[in-house]
Design an enzyme around this catalytic site. Structure first.
Site, PDB file in Angstrom:
ATOM      1  N   ARG A 103      -1.685  -3.843  -3.255  1.00 55.35           N
ATOM      2  CA  ARG A 103      -0.739  -4.289  -2.017  1.00 55.35           C
ATOM      3  C   ARG A 103       0.545  -4.595  -2.981  1.00 55.35           C
ATOM      4  O   ARG A 103       1.650  -4.757  -2.249  1.00 55.35           O
ATOM      5  CB  ARG A 103      -1.035  -5.614  -1.757  1.00 55.35           C
ATOM      6  CG  ARG A 103      -2.440  -5.753  -0.990  1.00 55.35           C
ATOM      7  CD  ARG A 103      -2.581  -6.970  -0.219  1.00 55.35           C
ATOM      8  NE  ARG A 103      -1.793  -7.249   0.797  1.00 55.35           N
ATOM      9  CZ  ARG A 103      -2.076  -6.987   2.041  1.00 55.35           C
ATOM     10  NH1 ARG A 103      -3.241  -6.538   2.315  1.00 55.35           N
ATOM     11  NH2 ARG A 103      -1.097  -7.295   2.953  1.00 55.35           N
ATOM     12  N   ASN A 135       4.044 -13.253   1.864  1.00 51.25           N
ATOM     13  CA  ASN A 135       4.069 -11.875   2.249  1.00 51.25           C
ATOM     14  C   ASN A 135       4.426 -11.585   3.663  1.00 51.25           C
ATOM     15  O   ASN A 135       4.143 -12.232   4.603  1.00 51.25           O
ATOM     16  CB  ASN A 135       2.373 -11.447   2.217  1.00 51.25           C
ATOM     17  CG  ASN A 135       2.086  -9.814   2.835  1.00 51.25           C
ATOM     18  OD1 ASN A 135       3.106  -9.135   2.424  1.00 51.25           O
ATOM     19  ND2 ASN A 135       0.992  -9.682   3.216  1.00 51.25           N
ATOM     20  N   GLU A 182       4.129  11.647  -3.810  1.00 55.22           N
ATOM     21  CA  GLU A 182       3.585  10.381  -4.112  1.00 55.22           C
ATOM     22  C   GLU A 182       3.299   9.928  -5.521  1.00 55.22           C
ATOM     23  O   GLU A 182       3.815   8.846  -6.149  1.00 55.22           O
ATOM     24  CB  GLU A 182       2.598   9.727  -3.287  1.00 55.22           C
ATOM     25  CG  GLU A 182       2.683   9.324  -1.787  1.00 55.22           C
ATOM     26  CD  GLU A 182       1.287   8.937  -1.091  1.00 55.22           C
ATOM     27  OE1 GLU A 182       0.540  10.079  -0.964  1.00 55.22           O
ATOM     28  OE2 GLU A 182       1.310   7.743  -0.669  1.00 55.22           O
ATOM     29  N   GLU A 188       0.237  17.341   4.127  1.00 58.95           N
ATOM     30  CA  GLU A 188      -0.738  16.201   3.256  1.00 58.95           C
ATOM     31  C   GLU A 188      -0.683  16.439   1.717  1.00 58.95           C
ATOM     32  O   GLU A 188      -0.395  15.517   0.875  1.00 58.95           O
ATOM     33  CB  GLU A 188      -2.239  16.309   3.943  1.00 58.95           C
ATOM     34  CG  GLU A 188      -3.034  15.209   3.071  1.00 58.95           C
ATOM     35  CD  GLU A 188      -2.566  13.741   3.194  1.00 58.95           C
ATOM     36  OE1 GLU A 188      -1.598  13.483   3.778  1.00 58.95           O
ATOM     37  OE2 GLU A 188      -3.292  12.890   2.503  1.00 58.95           O
TER      38      GLU A 188
HETATM   39  C1  AGP Z   1      -0.479   7.631   1.719  1.00 52.43           C
HETATM   40  O1  AGP Z   1      -0.951   8.200   0.873  1.00 52.43           O
HETATM   41  C2  AGP Z   1       0.399   6.828   1.913  1.00 52.43           C
HETATM   42  N1  AGP Z   1       0.335   5.887   0.687  1.00 52.43           N
HETATM   43  C3  AGP Z   1       0.879   6.341   3.086  1.00 52.43           C
HETATM   44  O2  AGP Z   1       1.784   7.353   3.580  1.00 52.43           O
HETATM   45  C4  AGP Z   1       0.129   5.726   4.289  1.00 52.43           C
HETATM   46  O3  AGP Z   1      -0.793   6.729   4.747  1.00 52.43           O
HETATM   47  C5  AGP Z   1       0.586   5.025   5.399  1.00 52.43           C
HETATM   48  O4  AGP Z   1       1.734   4.055   4.857  1.00 52.43           O
HETATM   49  C6  AGP Z   1      -0.113   4.601   6.496  1.00 52.43           C
HETATM   50  O5  AGP Z   1      -1.041   3.633   6.119  1.00 52.43           O
HETATM   51  P1  AGP Z   1      -2.275   3.244   6.894  1.00 52.43           P
HETATM   52  O6  AGP Z   1      -3.088   4.342   7.131  1.00 52.43           O
HETATM   53  O7  AGP Z   1      -2.725   2.086   6.195  1.00 52.43           O
HETATM   54  O8  AGP Z   1      -1.612   2.787   8.205  1.00 52.43           O
END
Ligand code: AGP
Length: 607
Positions: A28, A104, A486, A479
């Site tokens: 997180r 948070n 990333e 993707e």
């Molecule tokens: C994916 O590799 C990411 N870290 C990020 O784009 C993620 O998919 C996006 O933040 C959406 O998250 P969620 O699926 O928990 O809604």
């Protein structure tokens, strides 16, 4: 974003348990970590920062001299910086006059709250410090801590949750949530509060002993008091997680779990004799879904890429659909017809941008459906109906298996909705049979790990690259490019291959590489034309193709199992796998930790 963990227990072991707890929540956020803990003599605080992602919660031990002291209450936090840079001063827990707070979320009206504190001086740049100071200000006047918390909670805008320790209540924690995720769990000798079910995995918390905080709760060592009960307690499935096992990283483990991911998503949901998907979550709403004219998929990041797949697949099956990036949705002023339905796609089920769109659509009164991984998450509970992807806990910040789980469930949705419309039983049977073969095919791709690793090493020398494909494999190019950015911090752009000649071709040179996804599908011939255009300009091409085609081009290639052309819409399930591994191995070769990419966090709970 940000992980909170707190524990109250007469065992006196809360400090160590809390350090472990925030360690389990590092997905997180991991910019900095801190813990406040009570010992007989005093209240102690320890903090560390990790701007280069080199530290983890266990490094807090280095800052603590009285680790063996009896500790009946502790509260910890692992941070993903939103308000204020990465620094010790900005690290949680933050201190007021008598309280310490781990927070948070994002207080949107923080400047307004600051004004209520007059000339008060702040140690940090955070909105969280404003909250704790304001609570203590009201508390010192009224002597009523709960009322003070309640007052500040109602004044603050935005989705937020926090846990507070106050020195006047040395055996309690106070937890508050206004739209932010916060869960309570009872163990045999303690009560735990955490912002994520992952924190309960290694503890003996039974499902019936979990509670999702909706407002304010006062927690002691064996019970909790719900100050204002808005909703009956909800059960959260914390999944089963056995850690990383023999894998060096969660990301690699999750990539290798993918044959099982598809099985989990399909399990009990394919009715071969009827050529249909059996989706219990849609049962009560099925008649309404028959009337829907257009389906709108909404998500962010990888989930958005799954949305692109969903829209393309629905259209292929004769169902009108489109995909939206959640954070852009409102700005488009889309025209929504009364019979349109929305499908919200999310791993965490907590993504704030996606939640904003749900609120907008609920206001309009259209059907809201979910494709979600985390049970009882906000998106799962806000939507009218939905289907869980059942991928199990995903810890890698870069999503891999959840993407596969999402497109598996989207395939089931597509069959179910198309069968309601024009799809024949035989077509349905064929698709579902083919889908059940995918886990084996993915396993065959994973067996090529060494070959894929070698390709990754060759790509390593390029700092800039294109990811390209045509038709549905363009979505996988998106993707693949996202994964690379990333976790390797290299520059990648994703394009439909046919767009090259309209501009991007200008960048092609021997120092620029292109990763092309071109299995032997109905657009293969066109893909080869695009590849040749790059090669004749001395560009370097790496190709992901299928094992049924012999080409005479001297290309570095990865071969995936071939699909019959009528099922080519399932290629994305296969072509995405090598791309995940390529990014993973480039990151590892560069000495980066793929589980902790810089600047990112797993759940994006701020807009
Ligand atoms: C994916 O590799 C990411 N870290 C990020 O784009 C993620 O998919 C996006 O933040 C959406 O998250 P969620 O699926 O928990 O809604």
């Amino acid at each position: 974003m940000c992980g909170i963990f707190g524990e109250v227990s007469l065992s006196g072991d809360c400090l160590k348990r809390t350090i472990n707890g925030i360690g389990s929540l590092e997905h997180r956020g991991y910019d900095s970590m801190g813990v406040v803990y009570k010992t007989k003599e005093k209240t102690n605080i320890a903090k560390i920062i990790s701007p280069d992602q080199s530290k983890s919660a266990n490094d807090l031990y280095g800052e603590i001299s009285n680790i063996e002291d009896f500790c009946p209450v502790a509260l910890g936090h692992t941070r993903w910086a939103t308000c204020g840079k990465i620094s010790l001063n900005n690290t949680h827990p933050h201190k007021g006059e008598k309280s310490y707070l781990a927070h948070n979320g994002n207080i949107i009206n923080v400047s307004k709250l600051k004004k209520l504190l007059g000339s008060e001086k702040f140690v940090s740049e955070t909105d969280s410090e404003v909250v704790v100071k304001l609570i203590d200000k009201y508390y010192s006047k009224s002597g009523d801590l709960i009322n003070s918390i309640e007052k500040v909670l109602s004044l603050a805008t935005g989705a937020n949750s926090f846990v507070l320790f106050n020195q006047d209540f040395p055996d309690k924690l106070f937890c508050a949530s206004k739209g932010g995720p916060l869960l309570l769990g009872k163990t045999k000798d303690s009560v735990i509060v955490a912002s994520d079910p992952a924190a309960f995995l290694s503890r003996d918390v039974k499902r019936e002993n979990l509670y999702k905080i909706e407002h304010i709760v006062a927690v002691s060592h064996n019970s909790w008091e719900i100050i204002e009960k808005k909703r009956a307690s909800e059960i959260v499935d914390p999944f089963l997680d056995n850690g990383k096992g023999d894998y060096p990283h969660y990301m690699l483990k999750e990539i290798f779990e993918q044959p099982q991911t598809i099985k989990n998503a399909l399990n009990g949901r394919t009715e071969l004799d009827r050529g249909n998907a059996h989706l219990g979550g849609l049962h009560d709403i099925a008649r309404d879904l028959r009337k829907v004219e257009t389906f709108h998929f909404v998500g962010c990041g990888t989930a958005y890429n799954a949305c692109l797949y969903g829209a393309a697949l629905f259209n292929r099956f004769g169902i009108d659909a489109r995909a939206w990036i959640a954070s852009e949705f409102i700005y488009n002023h889309p025209y929504i017809k009364p019979n349109d339905a929305f499908i919200f796609v999310s791993q965490s089920g907590e993504t704030a941008d996606t939640i904003e769109v749900i609120k907008e659509i609920k206001m309009k009164g259209n059907i809201c459906l979910g494709v979600v991984n985390v049970p009882d998450s906000r998106i799962a509970t806000m939507t009218d109906a939905g289907v869980y992807i059942q991928s199990g806990i995903e810890k890698g910040v870069a999503s891999t298996k959840a993407f596969l789980g999402m497109i598996s469930v989207i395939l089931l949705y597509a069959v179910f909705l198309a069968r309601q419309r024009k799809m024949t039983i035989d077509t349905g049977i064929g698709i579902l049979k083919m889908a059940r073969e995918l886990p084996k095919m993915i396993a065959l791709i994973l067996e090529q790990e060494d070959k894929i690793k070698k390709m990754a090493k060759k790509i390593l020398r390029f700092d800039n690259m294109y990811f390209m494909g045509r038709s549905m494999n363009y979505i996988i190019a998106e993707e693949g490019g996202l994964k690379l950015k990333e976790i390797t911090y290299k520059h990648a752009e994703s394009y439909p291959l046919g767009e090259m000649k309209h501009g991007p071709l200008a960048l092609i040179s021997p120092d620029f590489c292109s990763v092309v996804i071109a299995p032997n599908d109905s657009v293969y011939a066109e893909s080869l034309v695009g590849i040749k255009e790059i090669l004749c300009r001395n560009g370097k091409v790496f190709i992901i193709t299928s094992d049924d085609y012999d080409f005479d081009l001297p290309l570095d290639n990865i071969r995936i199992p071939a699909l019959p052309q009528k099922y080519e819409f399932m290629y994305p399930f296969l072509t995405v796998i090598p791309l995940q591994l390529i990014s993973y191995y480039i990151a590892v070769e560069l000495g980066l930790n793929p589980d902790k990419p810089r600047n990112l966090a797993k759940s994006v709970t701020v807009n």
